[in-house]
Design an enzyme around this catalytic site. Structure first.
Site, PDB file in Angstrom:
ATOM      1  N   GLY A   1      46.589  48.704  39.893  1.00  0.00           N
ATOM      2  CA  GLY A   1      46.296  49.004  38.498  1.00  0.00           C
ATOM      3  C   GLY A   1      44.837  48.724  38.202  1.00  0.00           C
ATOM      4  O   GLY A   1      44.199  47.895  38.863  1.00  0.00           O
TER       5      GLY A   1
ATOM      6  N   GLN B   1      37.448  46.844  33.236  1.00  0.00           N
ATOM      7  CA  GLN B   1      37.103  46.354  34.578  1.00  0.00           C
ATOM      8  C   GLN B   1      36.002  47.171  35.232  1.00  0.00           C
ATOM      9  O   GLN B   1      35.454  46.768  36.262  1.00  0.00           O
ATOM     10  CB  GLN B   1      38.341  46.361  35.480  1.00  0.00           C
ATOM     11  CG  GLN B   1      39.397  45.362  35.044  1.00  0.00           C
ATOM     12  CD  GLN B   1      40.585  45.381  35.986  1.00  0.00           C
ATOM     13  OE1 GLN B   1      41.472  46.200  35.830  1.00  0.00           O
ATOM     14  NE2 GLN B   1      40.575  44.509  36.978  1.00  0.00           N
TER      15      GLN B   1
ATOM     16  N   CYS C   1      44.288  40.169  40.546  1.00  0.00           N
ATOM     17  CA  CYS C   1      43.479  41.037  39.685  1.00  0.00           C
ATOM     18  C   CYS C   1      42.188  41.376  40.419  1.00  0.00           C
ATOM     19  O   CYS C   1      41.555  40.484  40.991  1.00  0.00           O
ATOM     20  CB  CYS C   1      43.165  40.306  38.377  1.00  0.00           C
ATOM     21  SG  CYS C   1      42.192  41.286  37.225  1.00  0.00           S
ATOM     22  N   LEU C   2      41.800  42.642  40.381  1.00  0.00           N
ATOM     23  CA  LEU C   2      40.577  43.055  41.079  1.00  0.00           C
ATOM     24  C   LEU C   2      39.335  42.383  40.493  1.00  0.00           C
ATOM     25  O   LEU C   2      38.313  42.294  41.158  1.00  0.00           O
ATOM     26  CB  LEU C   2      40.427  44.583  41.015  1.00  0.00           C
ATOM     27  CG  LEU C   2      41.519  45.370  41.765  1.00  0.00           C
ATOM     28  CD1 LEU C   2      41.362  46.858  41.514  1.00  0.00           C
ATOM     29  CD2 LEU C   2      41.484  45.073  43.256  1.00  0.00           C
TER      30      LEU C   2
ATOM     31  N   HIS D   1      50.066  43.652  32.501  1.00  0.00           N
ATOM     32  CA  HIS D   1      48.792  43.104  32.989  1.00  0.00           C
ATOM     33  C   HIS D   1      47.628  44.007  32.567  1.00  0.00           C
ATOM     34  O   HIS D   1      46.592  43.524  32.080  1.00  0.00           O
ATOM     35  CB  HIS D   1      48.892  42.983  34.520  1.00  0.00           C
ATOM     36  CG  HIS D   1      47.656  42.525  35.218  1.00  0.00           C
ATOM     37  ND1 HIS D   1      47.618  41.385  36.001  1.00  0.00           N
ATOM     38  CD2 HIS D   1      46.401  43.054  35.287  1.00  0.00           C
ATOM     39  CE1 HIS D   1      46.399  41.241  36.496  1.00  0.00           C
ATOM     40  NE2 HIS D   1      45.645  42.229  36.094  1.00  0.00           N
ATOM     41  N   GLU D   2      47.809  45.323  32.726  1.00  0.00           N
ATOM     42  CA  GLU D   2      46.703  46.250  32.406  1.00  0.00           C
ATOM     43  C   GLU D   2      46.459  46.337  30.895  1.00  0.00           C
ATOM     44  O   GLU D   2      45.315  46.405  30.450  1.00  0.00           O
ATOM     45  CB  GLU D   2      46.969  47.637  32.993  1.00  0.00           C
ATOM     46  CG  GLU D   2      47.125  47.684  34.513  1.00  0.00           C
ATOM     47  CD  GLU D   2      46.056  46.932  35.278  1.00  0.00           C
ATOM     48  OE1 GLU D   2      44.902  46.871  34.811  1.00  0.00           O
ATOM     49  OE2 GLU D   2      46.372  46.372  36.346  1.00  0.00           O
TER      50      GLU D   2
ATOM     51  N   HIS E   1      44.438  43.576  29.720  1.00  0.00           N
ATOM     52  CA  HIS E   1      42.998  43.774  29.931  1.00  0.00           C
ATOM     53  C   HIS E   1      42.357  44.449  28.718  1.00  0.00           C
ATOM     54  O   HIS E   1      41.206  44.175  28.376  1.00  0.00           O
ATOM     55  CB  HIS E   1      42.741  44.667  31.151  1.00  0.00           C
ATOM     56  CG  HIS E   1      42.645  43.924  32.452  1.00  0.00           C
ATOM     57  ND1 HIS E   1      41.701  42.966  32.696  1.00  0.00           N
ATOM     58  CD2 HIS E   1      43.368  44.024  33.601  1.00  0.00           C
ATOM     59  CE1 HIS E   1      41.840  42.506  33.935  1.00  0.00           C
ATOM     60  NE2 HIS E   1      42.861  43.130  34.513  1.00  0.00           N
TER      61      HIS E   1
HETATM   62 NI    NI Z   1      43.655  42.813  36.423  1.00  0.00          NI
END
Ligand code: NI
Length: 174
Positions: free
Chosen positions: A46, A51, A93-94, A135-136, A139
């Site tokens: 995701g 991000q 998480c990236l 989660h997304e 963000h």
């Molecule tokens: Ni994340």
């Protein structure tokens, strides 16, 4: 299509509430394509626009198996229903490289969003997809998965990431 660098903590863009997207233009569709390419390349399941340093309400996800991709592109996604039942999944998480923690969230959610053609859609999400979409969407509200765990664990993760960034001389790849 092009890859876009992923922003890491403690960049303040990750803590900003992202703006709603107005009209679904070719530019928005191109951005979602670039986000998907960037997510697959990372690799991740995701990615939210903040991000990649774009404070707009756009997410992409693919929680499908490797041999059967299930790419979702969502504009202005919103959770409109949550199960009382909770489930715990390990999340990463990236933007917080190489760190994971168990996070408890509603086990299923219903999400309303606009698709790439500008049409309103609803999606019932369960399992990994339910955790991922929450989660997304977090963000888009400036919230990270580490906000759902104890302060002790959160501080430990942040310290580790900052230390490894210092050692790598700034940014890590991806
Ligand atoms: Ni994340």
């Amino acid at each position: 299509m092009s890859l876009i660098p992923i922003i890491l903590i403690p960049d303040p863009v990750l803590r900003r509430v992202a703006e709603p997207v107005g009209e679904v233009t070719d530019g928005v569709r191109q951005l979602l394509d670039d986000m998907a390419e960037t997510m697959y390349d990372a690799p991740g399941i995701g990615l939210a626009a903040p991000q990649i340093n774009i404070s707009e309400r756009l997410i992409v996800m693919d929680c499908g198996p490797d041999d059967a991709p299930e790419l979702h592109k969502m504009i202005n996604p919103e959770i409109v229903g949550r199960s009382d039942e909770l489930s715990i999944l390990e999340e990463g998480c990236l933007s917080i490289p190489d760190q994971t923690a168990e996070v408890e969230r509603p086990a299923t959610v219903d999400v309303r969003y606009t698709d790439i053609n500008g049409a309103e859609q609803m999606l019932h999400c369960e399992g990994l997809l339910a955790a991922c979409v929450q989660h997304e969407i977090d963000h888009l509200n400036g919230v990270l998965f580490i906000d759902h765990i104890s302060r002790l664990k959160r501080d430990m993760i942040v310290r580790r990431v900052l230390k490894s960034l210092r050692q790598s001389g700034g940014r890590s790849a991806g």
